[in-house]
Design a protein around this motif. Structure first.
Motif, PDB file in Angstrom:
ATOM      1  N   LYS A  47     -59.290 -18.648  25.734  1.00 28.64           N
ATOM      2  CA  LYS A  47     -58.799 -18.025  26.784  1.00 28.64           C
ATOM      3  C   LYS A  47     -57.801 -18.589  27.327  1.00 28.64           C
ATOM      4  O   LYS A  47     -58.024 -19.789  27.559  1.00 28.64           O
ATOM      5  N   LEU A  48     -56.707 -17.811  28.055  1.00 26.16           N
ATOM      6  CA  LEU A  48     -55.664 -18.472  29.044  1.00 26.16           C
ATOM      7  C   LEU A  48     -54.986 -17.724  29.918  1.00 26.16           C
ATOM      8  O   LEU A  48     -54.793 -16.311  29.440  1.00 26.16           O
ATOM      9  N   THR A  49     -54.580 -18.042  30.907  1.00 29.99           N
ATOM     10  CA  THR A  49     -54.085 -17.293  31.991  1.00 29.99           C
ATOM     11  C   THR A  49     -52.625 -17.819  32.237  1.00 29.99           C
ATOM     12  O   THR A  49     -52.473 -19.108  32.303  1.00 29.99           O
ATOM     13  N   ILE A  50     -51.532 -16.883  32.189  1.00 26.68           N
ATOM     14  CA  ILE A  50     -50.184 -17.447  32.228  1.00 26.68           C
ATOM     15  C   ILE A  50     -49.838 -17.018  33.605  1.00 26.68           C
ATOM     16  O   ILE A  50     -50.122 -15.777  33.960  1.00 26.68           O
ATOM     17  N   HIS A  51     -49.158 -17.726  34.541  1.00 20.46           N
ATOM     18  CA  HIS A  51     -48.853 -17.454  35.767  1.00 20.46           C
ATOM     19  C   HIS A  51     -47.080 -17.429  35.854  1.00 20.46           C
ATOM     20  O   HIS A  51     -46.493 -18.013  35.110  1.00 20.46           O
ATOM     21  N   GLY A  52     -46.685 -16.583  36.677  1.00 14.36           N
ATOM     22  CA  GLY A  52     -45.487 -16.548  36.874  1.00 14.36           C
ATOM     23  C   GLY A  52     -44.925 -15.725  38.287  1.00 14.36           C
ATOM     24  O   GLY A  52     -45.888 -15.244  38.818  1.00 14.36           O
ATOM     25  N   PRO A  53     -43.741 -15.855  38.536  1.00 20.37           N
ATOM     26  CA  PRO A  53     -43.217 -15.198  39.928  1.00 20.37           C
ATOM     27  C   PRO A  53     -43.223 -13.674  39.522  1.00 20.37           C
ATOM     28  O   PRO A  53     -42.731 -13.242  38.203  1.00 20.37           O
ATOM     29  N   ASN A  54     -43.150 -12.889  40.503  1.00 20.53           N
ATOM     30  CA  ASN A  54     -42.426 -11.526  40.335  1.00 20.53           C
ATOM     31  C   ASN A  54     -41.280 -11.172  41.146  1.00 20.53           C
ATOM     32  O   ASN A  54     -41.360 -11.733  42.253  1.00 20.53           O
ATOM     33  N   ASN A  55     -40.177 -10.639  40.536  1.00 24.42           N
ATOM     34  CA  ASN A  55     -39.033 -10.145  41.298  1.00 24.42           C
ATOM     35  C   ASN A  55     -38.407 -11.527  41.648  1.00 24.42           C
ATOM     36  O   ASN A  55     -37.541 -11.472  42.406  1.00 24.42           O
ATOM     37  N   ARG A  56     -38.576 -12.473  40.905  1.00 24.38           N
ATOM     38  CA  ARG A  56     -37.552 -13.765  40.889  1.00 24.38           C
ATOM     39  C   ARG A  56     -36.235 -13.791  39.738  1.00 24.38           C
ATOM     40  O   ARG A  56     -35.272 -13.958  39.916  1.00 24.38           O
ATOM     41  N   TYR A  57     -36.933 -13.332  38.654  1.00 26.09           N
ATOM     42  CA  TYR A  57     -36.157 -13.422  37.567  1.00 26.09           C
ATOM     43  C   TYR A  57     -35.850 -12.004  36.979  1.00 26.09           C
ATOM     44  O   TYR A  57     -36.931 -11.160  37.316  1.00 26.09           O
ATOM     45  N   ILE A  58     -34.927 -11.641  35.900  1.00 29.95           N
ATOM     46  CA  ILE A  58     -34.885 -10.391  35.336  1.00 29.95           C
ATOM     47  C   ILE A  58     -36.058 -10.173  34.580  1.00 29.95           C
ATOM     48  O   ILE A  58     -36.332 -10.881  33.610  1.00 29.95           O
ATOM     49  N   ARG A  59     -36.771  -8.858  34.743  1.00 30.35           N
ATOM     50  CA  ARG A  59     -37.860  -8.477  34.010  1.00 30.35           C
ATOM     51  C   ARG A  59     -39.055  -9.471  34.155  1.00 30.35           C
ATOM     52  O   ARG A  59     -39.711  -9.771  32.907  1.00 30.35           O
ATOM     53  N   ASP A  60     -39.238 -10.383  35.039  1.00 27.04           N
ATOM     54  CA  ASP A  60     -40.254 -11.349  34.950  1.00 27.04           C
ATOM     55  C   ASP A  60     -41.518 -11.123  34.441  1.00 27.04           C
ATOM     56  O   ASP A  60     -42.261 -11.573  33.717  1.00 27.04           O
ATOM     57  N   THR A  61     -42.068  -9.912  35.291  1.00 29.64           N
ATOM     58  CA  THR A  61     -43.434  -9.519  35.146  1.00 29.64           C
ATOM     59  C   THR A  61     -43.597  -9.027  33.793  1.00 29.64           C
ATOM     60  O   THR A  61     -44.608  -9.208  32.883  1.00 29.64           O
ATOM     61  N   ALA A  62     -42.593  -8.176  33.157  1.00 33.32           N
ATOM     62  CA  ALA A  62     -42.416  -7.611  31.696  1.00 33.32           C
ATOM     63  C   ALA A  62     -42.624  -8.934  30.691  1.00 33.32           C
ATOM     64  O   ALA A  62     -43.425  -8.797  29.854  1.00 33.32           O
ATOM     65  N   ILE A  63     -42.031 -10.049  31.071  1.00 26.25           N
ATOM     66  CA  ILE A  63     -41.822 -11.282  30.163  1.00 26.25           C
ATOM     67  C   ILE A  63     -43.257 -11.625  30.073  1.00 26.25           C
ATOM     68  O   ILE A  63     -43.682 -11.841  28.945  1.00 26.25           O
ATOM     69  N   LEU A  64     -43.902 -11.854  31.372  1.00 29.89           N
ATOM     70  CA  LEU A  64     -45.178 -12.527  31.333  1.00 29.89           C
ATOM     71  C   LEU A  64     -46.056 -11.724  30.418  1.00 29.89           C
ATOM     72  O   LEU A  64     -47.009 -12.316  29.649  1.00 29.89           O
ATOM     73  N   GLU A  65     -45.983 -10.232  30.480  1.00 27.13           N
ATOM     74  CA  GLU A  65     -46.911  -9.512  29.930  1.00 27.13           C
ATOM     75  C   GLU A  65     -46.769  -9.504  28.282  1.00 27.13           C
ATOM     76  O   GLU A  65     -47.433  -9.326  27.554  1.00 27.13           O
ATOM     77  N   TYR A  66     -45.396  -9.605  28.125  1.00 26.85           N
ATOM     78  CA  TYR A  66     -44.950  -9.861  26.508  1.00 26.85           C
ATOM     79  C   TYR A  66     -45.634 -11.059  25.858  1.00 26.85           C
ATOM     80  O   TYR A  66     -46.411 -10.967  24.934  1.00 26.85           O
ATOM     81  N   VAL A  67     -45.335 -11.940  26.721  1.00 24.62           N
ATOM     82  CA  VAL A  67     -45.839 -13.317  26.163  1.00 24.62           C
ATOM     83  C   VAL A  67     -47.306 -13.227  26.101  1.00 24.62           C
ATOM     84  O   VAL A  67     -48.015 -13.675  24.975  1.00 24.62           O
ATOM     85  N   ALA A  68     -48.224 -12.691  26.980  1.00 21.10           N
ATOM     86  CA  ALA A  68     -49.544 -12.478  27.026  1.00 21.10           C
ATOM     87  C   ALA A  68     -50.000 -11.723  25.611  1.00 21.10           C
ATOM     88  O   ALA A  68     -50.687 -12.179  24.883  1.00 21.10           O
ATOM     89  N   THR A  69     -49.198 -10.860  25.369  1.00 28.45           N
ATOM     90  CA  THR A  69     -49.470  -9.919  24.042  1.00 28.45           C
ATOM     91  C   THR A  69     -49.287 -10.648  22.999  1.00 28.45           C
ATOM     92  O   THR A  69     -49.950 -10.546  22.061  1.00 28.45           O
TER      93      THR A  69
END
Length: 189
Positions: A47-69
């Motif tokens: 198991k692993l959790t990846i963290h990132g900012p939201n609304n800092r970079y272009i599509r940052d939350t979507a990128i985090l979710e893509y990497v998790a997938t």
């Protein structure tokens, strides 16, 4: 990335003076990644959790979710958490709370700024490692970067930064993607 992403295989875009011709993008190979996980003793993954900012970079939350997938596809049970920018950077950079986190970086033309902040071990007295959330350390990288900083010869400096880039990438000090003229950096410990 809405068309603004570019696969690079290294820290800098190919037209930067410290971009290495020896570093090429690695083709995605899910089957090989699964095999390497098994060989490393992670047949059941982890198991692993990846963290990132939201609304800092272009599509940052979507990128985090893509990497998790993508990580889930190779057997790593990954969860993505986006945090308000201020909270994320405080917890990531100041307190080093996250094992894997997302960071965007705009490299400067000098090279030293990028390497000193991202890849020299954090030391407030030396003003180094301010964005080295994973606390990466490699003596060869430090020597290359400090030698480059003190060299008056631009050609030699660029050569040293190219070599430092190669060491950092080959160490897998970061998992990276390049977006136009900025570097997206995934820190890992």
């Amino acid at each position: 990335m809405g068309g603004s992403g570019k696969i690079s295989g290294q820290l800098f875009l190919s037209d930067w003076p410290f971009a290495s011709k020896n570093l090429k993008p690695v083709k995605q190979n899910v089957e090989l990644a699964r095999k390497l996980m098994r060989e490393a003793g992670y047949r059941k993954g982890f198991k692993l959790t990846i963290h990132g900012p939201n609304n800092r970079y272009i599509r940052d939350t979507a990128i985090l979710e893509y990497v998790a997938t993508a990580l889930n596809n190779i057997g790593i049970e990954a969860n993505a958490i986006s945090l308000p920018t201020r909270e994320f950077f405080t917890r990531s950079m100041r307190h080093h709370e996250f094992s894997v986190s997302m960071l965007g970086w705009a490299p400067s033309a000098s090279g030293f700024y990028t390497f000193n902040n991202l890849f020299i071990f954090p030391d407030p007295a030396k003003k180094s490692g301010n964005a080295n959330a994973g606390q990466y350390h490699n003596d060869e990288v430090e020597k290359l970067v400090l030698t480059a900083k003190n060299s008056p010869d631009k050609t030699y400096r660029d050569q040293l930064y190219r070599r430092a880039s190669e060491v950092v990438i080959n160490d897998v000090a970061i998992i990276h993607s390049t977006f136009n003229t900025r570097v997206g950096v995934w820190h890992q410990t």
